[in-house]
Design a protein around this motif. Structure first.
Motif, PDB file in Angstrom:
ATOM      1  N   GLY A  83      32.293  11.775  35.227  1.00  0.00           N
ATOM      2  CA  GLY A  83      31.717  10.474  35.750  1.00  0.00           C
ATOM      3  C   GLY A  83      30.205  10.732  36.221  1.00  0.00           C
ATOM      4  N   ALA A  84      29.926  12.309  36.404  1.00  0.00           N
ATOM      5  CA  ALA A  84      28.753  12.463  36.944  1.00  0.00           C
ATOM      6  C   ALA A  84      27.809  12.427  35.510  1.00  0.00           C
ATOM      7  CB  ALA A  84      28.852  14.057  37.098  1.00  0.00           C
ATOM      8  N   THR A 124      37.869  22.358  23.953  1.00  0.00           N
ATOM      9  CA  THR A 124      36.447  21.323  24.351  1.00  0.00           C
ATOM     10  C   THR A 124      36.533  21.652  25.811  1.00  0.00           C
ATOM     11  OG1 THR A 124      37.206  19.477  22.989  1.00  0.00           O
ATOM     12  CG2 THR A 124      36.055  19.108  24.983  1.00  0.00           C
ATOM     13  N   LEU A 125      35.215  21.882  26.245  1.00  0.00           N
ATOM     14  CA  LEU A 125      34.675  22.031  27.658  1.00  0.00           C
ATOM     15  C   LEU A 125      34.219  21.063  28.210  1.00  0.00           C
ATOM     16  CD1 LEU A 125      32.883  25.662  27.342  1.00  0.00           C
ATOM     17  CD2 LEU A 125      35.177  25.131  27.946  1.00  0.00           C
ATOM     18  N   PHE A 126      33.600  20.183  27.740  1.00  0.00           N
ATOM     19  CA  PHE A 126      32.968  18.865  28.065  1.00  0.00           C
ATOM     20  C   PHE A 126      32.776  17.684  27.116  1.00  0.00           C
ATOM     21  CE2 PHE A 126      31.113  22.168  30.671  1.00  0.00           C
ATOM     22  CZ  PHE A 126      31.232  21.503  32.110  1.00  0.00           C
ATOM     23  N   LYS A 127      32.929  16.609  27.467  1.00  0.00           N
ATOM     24  CA  LYS A 127      32.704  15.371  26.566  1.00  0.00           C
ATOM     25  C   LYS A 127      31.658  14.403  27.319  1.00  0.00           C
ATOM     26  CE  LYS A 127      34.672  11.787  23.821  1.00  0.00           C
ATOM     27  NZ  LYS A 127      35.978  11.005  23.248  1.00  0.00           N
ATOM     28  N   LEU A 160      25.591  22.700  32.509  1.00  0.00           N
ATOM     29  CA  LEU A 160      26.869  22.388  32.941  1.00  0.00           C
ATOM     30  C   LEU A 160      27.741  23.600  33.469  1.00  0.00           C
ATOM     31  CD1 LEU A 160      27.571  19.770  29.863  1.00  0.00           C
ATOM     32  CD2 LEU A 160      26.789  19.298  32.143  1.00  0.00           C
ATOM     33  N   ALA A 161      27.508  24.719  32.720  1.00  0.00           N
ATOM     34  CA  ALA A 161      28.469  25.776  33.329  1.00  0.00           C
ATOM     35  C   ALA A 161      27.992  27.028  32.975  1.00  0.00           C
ATOM     36  CB  ALA A 161      29.888  25.588  32.692  1.00  0.00           C
ATOM     37  N   LYS A 184      36.009  16.504  31.386  1.00  0.00           N
ATOM     38  CA  LYS A 184      35.661  17.714  31.917  1.00  0.00           C
ATOM     39  C   LYS A 184      36.795  18.604  32.033  1.00  0.00           C
ATOM     40  CE  LYS A 184      35.485  19.080  35.979  1.00  0.00           C
ATOM     41  NZ  LYS A 184      36.237  19.989  35.792  1.00  0.00           N
ATOM     42  N   PRO A 185      37.392  19.391  31.058  1.00  0.00           N
ATOM     43  CA  PRO A 185      38.539  20.241  31.086  1.00  0.00           C
ATOM     44  C   PRO A 185      38.221  21.423  31.902  1.00  0.00           C
ATOM     45  CG  PRO A 185      38.541  19.200  29.013  1.00  0.00           C
ATOM     46  CD  PRO A 185      37.052  19.000  29.699  1.00  0.00           C
TER      47      PRO A 185
END
Length: 159
Positions: A40-41, A134-137, A49-50, A121-122
């Motif tokens: 939701g960010a 998957t790291l982000f969608k 992101l990381a 955000k796994p």
């Protein structure tokens, strides 16, 4: 006098498919630090992101090939190694730092590809990931689709 018919239907709201991005890992590694820790960010294109640690021997070998080719002034081999590293998701800025310092790196930043909202955000700090995970969608939700279930007899009333 204008007649107005209303059509009632159930449906769902979905993100525009052309404005979505999935950030999959292209090598094995670990999530060192999250800069966006919640779904939701809102994120901006290019925002970190990381930070991830590279575990993949293939990427590390290619980094060494890149540095070695630069030191030997083997421009064709350096360009080939650079292209392969870009395909692994190593950012151009990291390659520029490697070119400047002559050193490889084990840590890189994963950045948002587009401005939008984090839908999934796994990624979790300390988590091991494999190539393809998957790291982000993310998605730009400024335009959304409404997928409505309309009966055939009501189609005439729609524009």
């Amino acid at each position: 006098m204008a007649l107005v018919n209303s059509v009632r239907a159930t449906g769902t709201v979905a993100a525009d498919e052309s404005k979505q991005a999935i950030l999959n890992a292209r090598f094995d590694g670990f999530v060192e630090k999250l800069f966006v820790s919640t779904t939701g960010a809102h994120v901006r294109a290019g925002q970190p992101l990381a930070s991830v640690w590279i575990q993949s021997n293939e990427v590390l070998v290619k980094e060494a090939d890149f540095i070695g080719s630069l030191a030997a002034h083997a421009d064709d081999q350096a360009k080939l190694a650079e292209n392969i590293l870009l395909q692994y998701g190593v950012p151009k800025s990291v390659l520029d730092d490697m070119r400047r310092t002559g050193r490889t790196t084990r840590s890189i930043m994963i950045n948002a590809p587009l401005t939008g909202t984090v839908l999934e955000k796994p990624a979790i700090t300390g988590m091991h990931f494999a190539a393809g995970d998957t790291l982000f969608k993310t998605a730009d939700l400024s335009t959304v689709w409404v997928l409505a279930q309309v009966s055939e007899r009501d189609l005439i009333g729609l524009k």
